[in-house]
Scaffold this active site. Structure first.
Site, short mmCIF file in Angstrom:
data_model
loop_
_atom_site.label_atom_id
_atom_site.label_comp_id
_atom_site.label_asym_id
_atom_site.label_seq_id
_atom_site.Cartn_x
_atom_site.Cartn_y
_atom_site.Cartn_z
CE LYS A 14 90.03 -89.93 50.61
NZ LYS A 14 90.13 -88.46 50.88
CD GLU A 57 75.54 -93.90 58.34
OE1 GLU A 57 74.71 -92.96 58.37
OE2 GLU A 57 75.44 -94.90 59.06
CB CYS A 59 75.36 -85.75 58.37
SG CYS A 59 75.57 -86.67 59.90
CD GLU A 101 74.22 -82.14 53.82
OE1 GLU A 101 74.78 -82.57 52.79
OE2 GLU A 101 74.23 -82.74 54.90
#
Ligand code: NAD
Length: 486
Positions: A176, A251, A285, A387
């Site tokens: 997906k 992750e 990331c 983040e």
């Protein structure tokens, strides 16, 4: 490469969404709709899982010898390289990536399949000395069907690392991709089918996260889930999987520090530090988003970085500048909110020390943010703890090694860290003291090479992808105990 149809890819065929719905695809460089994708539902996911099950449970894919699987993966690697320019152009437009970045992503994707092609027939179990009269061995077996939920920042790279590893271990996959960027992956699945992957080995269901993504996390018939994305969504996926005892690899995000000591080789460090936050417009990331500098070198480092930041240019992907637009309007608004929040930070006032430019050719409808260097950032402020996922580098000084470690470990995340020093013993002390999945000394790999195990600690997730290590996660270890004595 033509833009793939607004359909899922299941059983080696493009099929429309069962509900007949589509989602518009927006070009981040100008904010205009240029394509559509299928809007997948739980029924579409069930259809893809059924196809993967047929492939995994006695189908052609499950009957292939490991060496044959490896040959297919190698063929796919070569086919990706052959179509590199087309795939890069699609990825560049869909994600707003400068072409250089998109080309690098295609090359990395091909390299994952090349690496895992060579690994297929090398996943050995062991024999274990046990009681006389017994023979014990361990077998690495595929889970069966693995689900892969993929973010929009590096679709091709993350597909290569996640699906490449899962296929190498013998699993059939249901993928997906993110609703904001999935065109290249539909193109890739079609290439894989043309190269001889049997039906059901690779299936792609596109759609929204809360619909198709959630349905995949909850789907019966999925034996393992690999999720790459934000920490909050990762929590939801892990919760859904836990209800069915399905193992998960998470992750997630990061707030990775670059730690610069006064003895560092700045000539080498500075371009790497800039690239680690500017690459992919900071939407990485493992972006090196916090800069910790020893007090004695702080002013020198910031002055040199300010010069470099001021020279950076953001613009349309096709112009291939230092950085492209962000993925969507809401991401741009999120990054701008962090910068606006600077004035209201607690503690000493952080301030914008340098800002790059958005070129005048950039269309007004695009999602551009100029790269920003923030000085004297407060470690307790959201800018230094959350983040941002944009081209914003937050710099702060530290007095000694202990403070550097405390600052480095002072967030909820732990994905990657960079240590810059010419003192080898100190480098090793830091490498061991910093809590993160990867530590680079005198370099910073933005995720590192294909061969290097990757993953986080704390809110950056658990489990490892990349490298040979990933194959253990994509397999189930079975212990076989044979009693042959009387
Ligand atoms: P996201 O969590 O919003 O979405 C990731 C994927 O999850 C998308 O495919 C999305 O459609 C899907 N999703 C959303 N809601 C879902 C739900 N309820 N159930 C199941 N799936 C759902 O993340 P994003 O904004 O697409 O990506 C950026 C994030 O990804 C950042 O936090 C970044 O750090 C992280 N990331 C991590 C790595 C890594 O390897 N650690 C790599 C790339 C990106």
């Amino acid at each position: 490469m033509t833009i793939p149809r607004a359909e899922h890819f299941i059983d080696n065929r493009f099929v429309p969404a069962l509900g007949g719905l589509t989602i518009p695809v927006i070009d981040p460089s100008d904010g205009r709709v240029f394509a559509a994708i299928a809007r997948g539902s739980a029924d579409d996911v069930a259809r893809a899982v059924a196809a993967a099950r047929r492939a995994a449970d006695g189908g052609a894919w499950s009957r292939l010898a490991p060496v044959e699987r490896g040959r297919l993966l190698a063929r796919l690697a070569r086919a990706i390289e052959a179509k590199a320019e087309d795939l890069a152009a699609l990825e560049s437009r869909d994600c707003g990536k400068p072409m250089r970045q998109a080309r690098a992503d295609v090359a990395a994707c091909a390299r994952y399949f090349e690496f895992y092609a060579g690994a297929c027939d090398k996943l050995h179990g062991q024999t274990i000395p046990y009681t006389p009269g017994y023979q014990v061995m361990t077998l690495y077996e595929p889970h069966g069907v693995t689900g892969h939920i993929i973010p929009w920042n590096y679709p091709l790279q993350i597909f290569g690392r996640s699906v490449g590893g899962a296929l190498a271990a013998g699993n059939a996959c249901v993928v997906k991709p993110a609703e904001d960027a999935c065109l290249s992956l539909l193109g890739l699945a079609e290439i894989a089918a043309a190269e001889g992957f049997p039906p059901g080995a690779i299936n792609i269901v596109t759609g929204y996260g809360h619909e198709a993504g959630q349905a995949l996390a909850e789907a019966r018939g999925i034996d393992h889930l690999s999720f790459t994305g934000s920490a909050s969504t990762g929590t939801r996926v892990a919760q859904a999987a836990a209800l069915r005892h399905v193992p998960v690899t998470l992750e997630l995000g990061g707030k990775s520090p670059q730690i610069v000591f006064a003895d560092a080789d700045l000539e080498r460090a500075l371009p790497v530090i800039v690239n680690a936050i500017v690459q992919n417009a900071g939407q990485t990331c493992s972006a090196g988003s916090r800069l910790l500098v020893e007090t004695g070198a702080y002013e020198r480092v910031l002055a040199a970085l300010a010069e470099r930041f001021s020279a950076l240019r953001a613009g349309p992907a096709a112009m291939d500048l230092d950085l492209g637009p962000l993925i969507r309007a809401s991401q741009k608004a999120r990054v701008e909110a962090f910068l606006q929040g600077l004035a209201s930070q607690p503690g000493a006032g952080a301030w914008v020390r340098a800002r790059g430019a958005i070129v005048p050719e950039a269309p007004g409808g695009g999602f551009y943010v100029a790269p920003v260097l923030v000085a004297d950032a407060d470690p307790a402020a959201p800018l230094c703890r959350e983040e941002v996922f944009g081209p914003v580098l937050a710099a702060m000084p530290f007095g000694d090694e202990a403070e550097a470690v405390a600052l480095a470990n002072g967030t909820d995340y732990g994905l990657v860290a960079g240590v810059w020093t010419e003192n080898g013993a100190r480098a090793l002390r830091l490498a061991k003291a910093v809590k993160s999945g990867q530590v680079f000394v005198n370099d910073y790999g933005a995720g590192g090479g294909v061969e290097l195990p990757f993953g986080g600690v704390k809110a950056s997730g658990y489990g490892r992808e990349k490298g040979f290590e990933a194959l253990y996660g994509f397999s189930v270890l079975k212990t076989v105990v044979i009693r042959y004595g009387v």
